[in-house]
Design an enzyme around this catalytic site. Structure first.
Site, PDB file in Angstrom:
ATOM      1  N   GLU A   1      -1.003   4.037  -1.395  1.00 40.85           N
ATOM      2  CA  GLU A   1      -2.069   3.249  -1.981  1.00 40.85           C
ATOM      3  C   GLU A   1      -1.638   1.881  -2.487  1.00 40.85           C
ATOM      4  OE1 GLU A   1      -6.057   4.594  -4.263  1.00 40.85           O
ATOM      5  OE2 GLU A   1      -4.137   5.237  -5.061  1.00 40.85           O
ATOM      6  N   ASP A   2      -0.443   1.812  -3.001  1.00 39.01           N
ATOM      7  CA  ASP A   2      -0.064   0.596  -3.714  1.00 39.01           C
ATOM      8  C   ASP A   2       0.910  -0.316  -2.980  1.00 39.01           C
ATOM      9  OD1 ASP A   2      -1.747   1.029  -5.844  1.00 39.01           O
ATOM     10  OD2 ASP A   2      -0.340   2.385  -6.816  1.00 39.01           O
TER      11      ASP A   2
END
Ligand code: MN
Length: 498
Positions: free
Chosen positions: A76-77
């Site tokens: 996600e990051d």
């Protein structure tokens, strides 16, 4: 601050050269993909994933879990396309690690607001827990580090995260028996949700700490002498001070009167076997007078989350009271790690006896997964969860001595249904502690309940007002629906014959 040797140090001898190499590879991988990213605090993003992995190592978790901790935010990051990063994880670390990383990522995304948000995150947790509890353990470690660095987050967000931790994460950790994570999460969140109260409690503990410790030191010395005299080998004698959040909750229940709380400090005696535990209890009661009503045998009757220990409170010679907890090494480990104990490094002698997860003990996880959820009514879903799974529980005994745990306020009807749906459907009366009683009686902790059945006894709508468990409600409702439908069909049949 982020040296991989810190993780190796937590694992000690248990980690093999192959595991070391794999951990190193994951460390380098996470380091390179998070390169250049910063946390709110200004620290490199990698610090966060490293600290999460380290917490998992401190919990003695197995290699794939620690690796997944290092990689938990890479999907996600980072700026790498999802497919590409998943492929790389699969290739470098295998499908088990990929499964865990994806699980944690899924758990993290909740797009709802307010009440719905709460319910939705709970539901996600239940599903994740049922498919693999390791995912939830990683998420706990993630949340704990976020809480510990919460001062750098925007104020409105801060309170929401801390509140959610107290209401969702901590009760779940508790229900899974992971005492260590539960109290760490609570104490990290407490000051953000209730700043004034947290400061008060901390002040209170600071004030009294010295007196308590002196008191316990005295008791400890005497117990040590006694253990030697009777040649009972002790694995460990230690004491702990109740953590701030649970002390505050208790203070609320006792009108903020510190004098009424007996377990602010507790002395913990860890012995080699169960027989020694009971011997120790006898010895303690022969030296100090026990406080009436404070002897609890959670070895014979464990708490619903699996906690086992003997508790007693004594009047000490200097006039105070002290709680003493007696348990075996195995029970002590379990109180600390709960379900996480099943994912220890398996190679070691110490953890050898851990078998597969006790299905019976964690049956409730399956039950949660199967709970009906009506998206138009999130409130009642949450109410069910609160009473059925996180509320105060009572222990009820069958005449044969089996223990059924139920939410507080349950009646013999709840009890009957939790034994078997057929027993529930035909309950006509109940004997509570040998005396006949109404099936609507509120049961008390440790009641012995015998269900009286009649063939022609059947559920009625009135029962719904007198049950507490979701299971009983569900069975009664489906019975009523089925039979009103049958009755309608029958009258329909009669009419059509005419
Ligand atoms: Mn994270």
């Amino acid at each position: 601050m982020t040296d991989i040797s810190e993780i190796f140090a937590c694992l000690g001898e248990k980690v093999t050269p192959e595991q070391r190499a794999l951990l190193q590879k994951a460390y380098d991988f996470a380091h390179s993909v998070h390169e250049g990213q910063k946390r709110m605090s200004g620290e490199p993003y990698f610090t966060h994933v490293f600290q999460v992995a380290k917490k998992l190592a401190e919990l003695d978790m197995d290699t794939p879990i620690i690796i997944a901790g290092l990689l938990h935010d890479v999907i996600e990051d980072t700026n790498i396309p999802e497919e590409e990063i998943e492929k790389r994880i699969q290739e470098e670390f295998g499908s088990d690690v990929l499964f865990l990383v994806k699980g944690v990522t899924k758990l993290g995304t909740v797009k709802y607001r307010g009440y719905e948000r709460h319910v939705e995150s709970l539901r996600k947790f239940f599903l994740a827990m049922a498919s693999d509890p390791r995912v939830v353990i990683i998420k706990f470690a993630d949340r704990l580090h976020n809480l510990q660095t919460l001062e750098h987050v925007r104020e409105d967000k801060r309170k929401r995260i801390a509140m959610e931790s107290l209401e969702v994460y901590a009760p779940l950790a508790n229900r899974l028996g992971i005492g260590k994570l539960k109290s760490d999460i609570e104490d990290a969140a407490f000051p953000y949700v209730y700043p004034k109260e947290a400061a008060e409690v901390q002040e209170l503990i600071k004030e009294k700490r010295g007196i308590y410790e002196k008191n316990l030191e005295e008791v400890k010395e005497e117990i040590q002498k006694e253990l030697e005299k009777h040649s009972i080998p002790a694995a460990e004698i230690s004491y702990r001070i109740k953590h701030t959040y649970s002390l505050w909750k208790k203070l609320l229940r006792y009108n903020m009167d510190l004098e009424k709380i007996y377990d602010i400090v507790a002395l913990r005696i860890v012995l080699n076997n169960v027989a020694d535990c009971y011997r120790m209890l006898g010895l303690i009661h022969s030296i100090w007078r026990p406080v009436p009503g404070r002897i609890k045998d959670y070895i014979a009757t464990p708490k619903p989350n699996g906690y086992r220990s003997i508790h007693t409170t004594i009047f000490t010679k200097s006039g105070g009271t002290a709680e003493i907890q007696i348990r075996t090494k195995e029970m002590d480990t379990e109180a600390f790690y709960g379900i996480a104990a099943h994912f220890f490094y398996k190679e070691t002698e110490k953890h050898k006896e851990r078998g597969p997860i006790n299905k019976e003990k964690f049956k409730w996880i399956e039950e949660l997964k199967n709970l009906n959820y009506n998206p138009r009514d999130p409130k009642s879903f949450l109410e069910h969860i609160k009473t059925d799974f996180f509320g105060d529980r009572i222990f009820i005994f069958t005449p044969k001595g089996d223990v059924i745990d139920l939410p507080e306020g349950s009646t013999p009807i709840d009890f009957a249904y939790s034994v078997h749906s057929d027993i529930g459907h035909h309950i006509s009366g109940a004997k509570i502690n040998g005396k006949m009683a109404s099936i609507f009686t509120r049961l008390q902790n440790r009641d012995i309940v015998e269900i009286i059945r009649k063939k022609d006894a059947n559920p009625s709508g009135k029962w719904l007002e007198h049950v507490k468990t979701t299971a009983a409600q569900k069975h009664i409702k489906s019975y009523l629906e089925k039979h009103s439908l049958l009755a309608r069909l029958k009258s329909f049949g009669r009419r059509s014959k005419n």
